[in-house]
Design an enzyme around this catalytic site. Structure first.
Site, PDB file in Angstrom:
ATOM      1  N   ARG A   8       0.807  -1.224   0.000  1.00  0.00           N
ATOM      2  CA  ARG A   8       0.000   0.000   0.000  1.00  0.00           C
ATOM      3  C   ARG A   8       0.843   1.280   0.000  1.00  0.00           C
ATOM      4  O   ARG A   8       0.317   2.363  -0.230  1.00  0.00           O
ATOM      5  CB  ARG A   8      -0.947  -0.009   1.204  1.00  0.00           C
ATOM      6  CG  ARG A   8      -2.167  -0.889   0.999  1.00  0.00           C
ATOM      7  CD  ARG A   8      -3.152  -0.720   2.124  1.00  0.00           C
ATOM      8  NE  ARG A   8      -2.725  -1.420   3.334  1.00  0.00           N
ATOM      9  CZ  ARG A   8      -3.233  -1.175   4.543  1.00  0.00           C
ATOM     10  NH1 ARG A   8      -4.132  -0.218   4.713  1.00  0.00           N
ATOM     11  NH2 ARG A   8      -2.813  -1.877   5.577  1.00  0.00           N
ATOM     12  N   LYS A  15       9.200  -0.904   2.741  1.00  0.00           N
ATOM     13  CA  LYS A  15       8.407  -0.076   3.641  1.00  0.00           C
ATOM     14  C   LYS A  15       9.198   0.417   4.842  1.00  0.00           C
ATOM     15  O   LYS A  15       9.094   1.585   5.229  1.00  0.00           O
ATOM     16  CB  LYS A  15       7.174  -0.849   4.112  1.00  0.00           C
ATOM     17  CG  LYS A  15       6.303  -0.037   5.070  1.00  0.00           C
ATOM     18  CD  LYS A  15       4.994  -0.720   5.375  1.00  0.00           C
ATOM     19  CE  LYS A  15       5.155  -1.986   6.173  1.00  0.00           C
ATOM     20  NZ  LYS A  15       3.866  -2.506   6.659  1.00  0.00           N
ATOM     21  N   ASP A  95       7.873  -1.557  11.292  1.00  0.00           N
ATOM     22  CA  ASP A  95       7.063  -0.470  10.741  1.00  0.00           C
ATOM     23  C   ASP A  95       6.238   0.228  11.818  1.00  0.00           C
ATOM     24  O   ASP A  95       5.284   0.946  11.520  1.00  0.00           O
ATOM     25  CB  ASP A  95       6.156  -0.978   9.617  1.00  0.00           C
ATOM     26  CG  ASP A  95       5.165  -2.039  10.089  1.00  0.00           C
ATOM     27  OD1 ASP A  95       5.229  -2.471  11.267  1.00  0.00           O
ATOM     28  OD2 ASP A  95       4.303  -2.444   9.278  1.00  0.00           O
ATOM     29  N   ARG A 328      27.760  26.608   4.497  1.00  0.00           N
ATOM     30  CA  ARG A 328      28.064  25.225   4.138  1.00  0.00           C
ATOM     31  C   ARG A 328      29.102  24.633   5.087  1.00  0.00           C
ATOM     32  O   ARG A 328      29.600  25.328   5.979  1.00  0.00           O
ATOM     33  CB  ARG A 328      28.521  25.181   2.670  1.00  0.00           C
ATOM     34  CG  ARG A 328      27.419  25.613   1.693  1.00  0.00           C
ATOM     35  CD  ARG A 328      27.932  25.687   0.278  1.00  0.00           C
ATOM     36  NE  ARG A 328      28.420  24.399  -0.198  1.00  0.00           N
ATOM     37  CZ  ARG A 328      29.222  24.241  -1.248  1.00  0.00           C
ATOM     38  NH1 ARG A 328      29.633  25.316  -1.933  1.00  0.00           N
ATOM     39  NH2 ARG A 328      29.619  23.043  -1.613  1.00  0.00           N
ATOM     40  N   GLY A 418      37.269  48.286  -6.147  1.00  0.00           N
ATOM     41  CA  GLY A 418      36.156  47.582  -6.767  1.00  0.00           C
ATOM     42  C   GLY A 418      36.474  47.128  -8.181  1.00  0.00           C
ATOM     43  O   GLY A 418      37.178  47.799  -8.936  1.00  0.00           O
ATOM     44  N   ARG A 435      42.422  46.298 -12.796  1.00  0.00           N
ATOM     45  CA  ARG A 435      41.319  46.256 -13.743  1.00  0.00           C
ATOM     46  C   ARG A 435      41.733  47.001 -15.011  1.00  0.00           C
ATOM     47  O   ARG A 435      42.662  47.825 -14.992  1.00  0.00           O
ATOM     48  CB  ARG A 435      40.059  46.874 -13.147  1.00  0.00           C
ATOM     49  CG  ARG A 435      40.203  48.295 -12.644  1.00  0.00           C
ATOM     50  CD  ARG A 435      38.906  48.791 -12.008  1.00  0.00           C
ATOM     51  NE  ARG A 435      39.010  50.166 -11.548  1.00  0.00           N
ATOM     52  CZ  ARG A 435      38.740  50.573 -10.320  1.00  0.00           C
ATOM     53  NH1 ARG A 435      38.363  49.700  -9.403  1.00  0.00           N
ATOM     54  NH2 ARG A 435      38.848  51.851  -9.995  1.00  0.00           N
TER      55      ARG A 435
END
Length: 451
Positions: A8, A15, A95, A328, A418, A435
């Site tokens: 079922r 199960k 169960d 994490r 930046g 940059r």
């Protein structure tokens, strides 16, 4: 007993391996029995035996297989060779996950290696349960399975839960005498009750404290019902200890949660593994926290995801995390650290007062006190084969949209302009800008679509 298919459930998964509060049904039962001081524990497997045995394997467990599955009595017949000597055998169902240790111990104590002790339950509707048959004085005479019971027997509200304690020597003898002359063509373990009565062995009924302890799982609907019952029970225990839950109906604990004083938890939070919350910690709505230690006064804002896995996550005193932050394994945040929206931290330590408030990544990094880590900045810690570490000294200011290519060291008090990609060490107090030169073209026109 953990051999059934669980038709079922309508699932390829055996199960007993379906999960309740983050652990398999069978693992709940095994965890409970670990405190009973049993000489040996035997798991009877059948359907999906390889998968079941691999999932719960432990040094103290042994396994026997029931192939095919011909009833509960047939299951115990397979275990007889593993039942050595005399004493008491406790029979549980894989169960039925929420039976308490105290209830199991009551069965063992009542048995004392001499009596057959049945765990029973009184229900308004005992459909599906074997009925306890008693004489006029209340002595147990036998158990009649629901499908074999007469209308009068089905009217009995005392049901057999499927769990018992039996004298080991007698149990082995009784199950060897079982037959399958019944509506199901199965070997019923319950038939040993009549055998015990015939031999003059005391048969006792011990009532379960409540229905939840003895409810089994046969369908997804029953599993969900038992999950909510269990979560309500855990929520109630936490609130009794002083934890403020905004709504105990919207709370999930799938592991162990330790809370200090004046902890507040908003709705739809999930706690997994080992989690500890210090005094005055506040957890916002819709957070998932797994294997983490959160110190006093910290605030975990809404929609934050913390997953320590095996390494764990530490959040320091008074830290502010989120909303929409991700911590994490190996994240170790000091006191008053700020981790803002859409910031991810992995295997990195941030010292007191360090801040990464927006849209940033810190992986394999050591960050000093009072560092300000700009929006859009990342540590480029992986070269495609190996991870490398970034060292950022105290009071460093990292501008927005920077890439720190590890391995690299940024000295104390340095400033990173930046938009810089930093590939070489930066000394203490230095300004580093890396940059391309800005080029402006006057009168430039954008391309036009052809018509």
């Amino acid at each position: 007993m953990a051999a059934g298919k669980g038709t079922r459930m309508k699932s390829a998964l055996p199960k007993v391996l379906h999960k309740l509060a983050g652990r398999s049904l069978l693992q709940h039962v095994l965890n409970m029995t670990s405190g009973l001081a049993a000489q040996r524990s035997v798991v009877i497997t059948g359907h999906g035996a390889d998968e079941v045995e691999a999932a719960v394997a432990a040094p103290q467990l042994s396994f026997v297989r029931q192939m095919p599955q011909l009833g509960t009595g047939h299951a115990i017949q397979q275990a007889v060779p593993a039942l050595e000597g005399e004493g008491t055998t406790l029979i549980l169902n894989g169960d039925v996950p929420l039976i308490k240790q105290a209830t199991a111990q009551r069965l063992i104590d009542a048995c004392e290696g001499r009596a057959l002790v049945l765990l029973t339950i009184h229900l308004q509707d005992p459909t599906g349960y074997g009925r306890i048959l008693r004489d006029a004085e209340g002595a147990v005479l036998g158990i009649k399975e629901h499908k074999d019971a007469t209308p009068a027997e089905r009217a009995i509200r005392e049901g057999y839960t499927g769990m018992m304690a039996a004298p080991t020597g007698a149990l082995k003898r009784w199950v060897g005498q079982l037959n399958n002359n019944n509506a199901q063509g199965e070997y019923y373990l319950t038939d040993i009750v009549a055998m015990a009565v015939a031999e003059g062995v005391p048969v006792l009924g011990v009532a379960a404290p409540n229905e939840t302890e003895v409810l089994g799982v046969n369908s997804p609907v029953q599993l969900a019902d038992l999950e909510r019952r269990f979560q309500r029970e855990q929520a109630h225990e936490l609130m009794e200890a002083g934890v403020r839950l905004a709504d105990p109906a919207r709370f999930d604990l799938r592991g162990q949660l330790q809370c200090g004083q004046d902890v507040e938890i908003d709705v739809n939070c999930v706690f997994e593994g080992e989690v500890s919350l210090g005094d005055n910690v506040r957890i916002g709505a819709h957070c998932v926290i797994r294997n983490a230690s959160i110190a006093a006064g910290a605030r975990i804002h809404e929609f934050t995801h913390i997953d320590g896995e095996k390494a764990g996550v530490k959040v320091g005193t008074g830290a502010l995390i989120g909303p929409f932050a991700r911590l994490r394994p190996g994240a170790d945040l000091g006191a008053e650290v700020h981790i803002g929206n859409f910031v991810e931290v992995k295997n990195s330590s941030l010292a007191k007062g360090a801040k990464a408030n927006h849209l940033a990544y810190l992986g394999d990094a050591t960050v000093g006190e009072r560092v300000n880590y700009g929006a859009g900045s990342i540590t480029a810690n992986y070269d495609g084969a190996n991870k490398h570490r970034t060292e950022i000294g105290a009071d460093v200011h990292v501008g927005s949209n920077c890439v720190l290519v590890a391995p690299i060291t940024i000295g104390a008090g340095a400033t990173i302009g930046g938009g810089s990609t930093i590939t070489k060490p930066v000394g203490a107090g230095e300004l580093s800008v890396a940059r391309g030169k800005q080029v402006s073209i006057a009168g430039w026109s954008r391309p036009l679509k052809k018509r």
